[in-house]
Design a protein around this motif. Structure first.
Motif, mmCIF file in Angstrom:
data_model
loop_
_atom_site.group_PDB
_atom_site.id
_atom_site.type_symbol
_atom_site.label_atom_id
_atom_site.label_comp_id
_atom_site.label_asym_id
_atom_site.label_seq_id
_atom_site.Cartn_x
_atom_site.Cartn_y
_atom_site.Cartn_z
ATOM 1 N N HIS A 10 5.572 0.296 -3.365
ATOM 2 C CA HIS A 10 6.260 1.342 -2.579
ATOM 3 C C HIS A 10 7.756 1.089 -2.579
ATOM 4 C CE1 HIS A 10 6.677 4.254 0.727
ATOM 5 N NE2 HIS A 10 7.553 3.410 1.219
ATOM 6 N N HIS A 12 11.870 3.193 -2.577
ATOM 7 C CA HIS A 12 12.676 4.420 -2.498
ATOM 8 C C HIS A 12 13.812 4.389 -3.508
ATOM 9 C CE1 HIS A 12 10.822 5.901 1.270
ATOM 10 N NE2 HIS A 12 10.561 4.622 1.436
ATOM 11 N N GLU A 72 5.250 8.992 1.915
ATOM 12 C CA GLU A 72 4.552 8.352 2.985
ATOM 13 C C GLU A 72 4.421 9.312 4.160
ATOM 14 O OE1 GLU A 72 7.163 5.215 4.952
ATOM 15 O OE2 GLU A 72 8.331 5.666 3.155
ATOM 16 N N HIS A 131 1.493 0.960 4.296
ATOM 17 C CA HIS A 131 2.599 0.223 3.680
ATOM 18 C C HIS A 131 3.435 -0.454 4.757
ATOM 19 C CE1 HIS A 131 6.802 1.532 4.015
ATOM 20 N NE2 HIS A 131 6.311 2.643 4.493
ATOM 21 N N ASP A 174 10.082 -1.312 -0.563
ATOM 22 C CA ASP A 174 10.443 -0.226 0.367
ATOM 23 C C ASP A 174 11.926 0.139 0.233
ATOM 24 O OD1 ASP A 174 10.031 1.732 2.253
ATOM 25 O OD2 ASP A 174 9.916 0.380 3.965
HETATM 26 ZN ZN LIG Z 1 9.097 3.686 2.643
#
Ligand SMILES: [Zn+2]
Length: 213
Positions: A10, A12, A72, A131, A174
């Motif tokens: 996961h 971004h 998410e 997550h 993340d």
């Molecule tokens: Zn995230």
């Protein structure tokens, strides 16, 4: 492609292999490379602003071949709209994703009980994952018993990470730089009493199974 990209569940970061973007970002999304895969959804933090008109876009997104999961999505009682509104948005999104057989990536703060209720209600055929898990071992146990994957980032509870079954463990960066993944793997490996190589290997296999790659 670097090895890390195959293991990072996961992120971004715009040049990740699998990038998580909001539904509004999806509408204007321009891929940085044609191999990039997406997870798309309405984040609970955006639950005050998202309009129901967006759901037409959600349906388009979830039928896009590049989109490998809904996410998410989730519940955060500390941020965003009321719990009632967050639950409504979440259930509505699940009603689109579950019949399509899409996996779901969840952002859940405190209310893992609600996630477990939804899991029993929807009985999804594709896997679900939480997550950025930082919860207690009891919660990790409940999620694992239901077969829900648990993804761990920079901050976590070592006692919880120690008891996640090998086949449900994932690691992620993340919002951090993707280059921090080896540090996450090393810390997770230490908490589990396993080698970083072993953790990397199982997380790569779990990611491929989760996203059906
Ligand atoms: Zn995230």
């Amino acid at each position: 492609m670097t090895k890390s990209k195959l293991i990072n569940f996961h992120s971004h970061n715009s040049d990740s292999r699998i990038i998580n973007i909001s539904l509004s970002a999806y509408i204007d999304y321009i891929p940085t490379n044609d191999q990039q895969l997406l997870t798309v959804g309405i984040h609970p933090w955006d639950s005050e602003n998202e309009q129901l008109a967006e759901f037409g876009h959600l349906s388009t997104a979830l039928n896009d071949k590049r989109v490998v999961a809904l996410g998410e999505v989730g519940i955060d009682p500390l941020r965003g709209a009321s719990l009632e509104r967050q639950l409504f948005l979440l259930e509505t999104q699940l009603k689109y994703a579950v019949p399509l057989g899409l996996p779901v990536v969840f952002h859940i703060v405190r209310r893992h009980d609600l996630l477990l209720e939804l899991f029993s209600k929807f009985r999804p055929s594709a896997p679900w994952a939480v997550h950025g898990f930082r919860g207690r071992p009891e919660v990790a146990n409940q999620l694992a018993s239901a077969g829900i994957y648990i993804s761990v980032g920079r901050r976590f509870n070592p006692e919880s990470v120690a008891i996640i079954p090998d086949n449900l463990l994932l690691v992620e960066t993340d919002m951090d730089d993707d280059n921090t993944l080896p540090d996450v793997i090393a810390a997770v490996a230490k908490a589990r009493g396993q080698s970083p190589d072993h953790v990397a290997k199982i997380c790569e296999a779990n990611l491929a199974r989760f996203y059906n790659l």
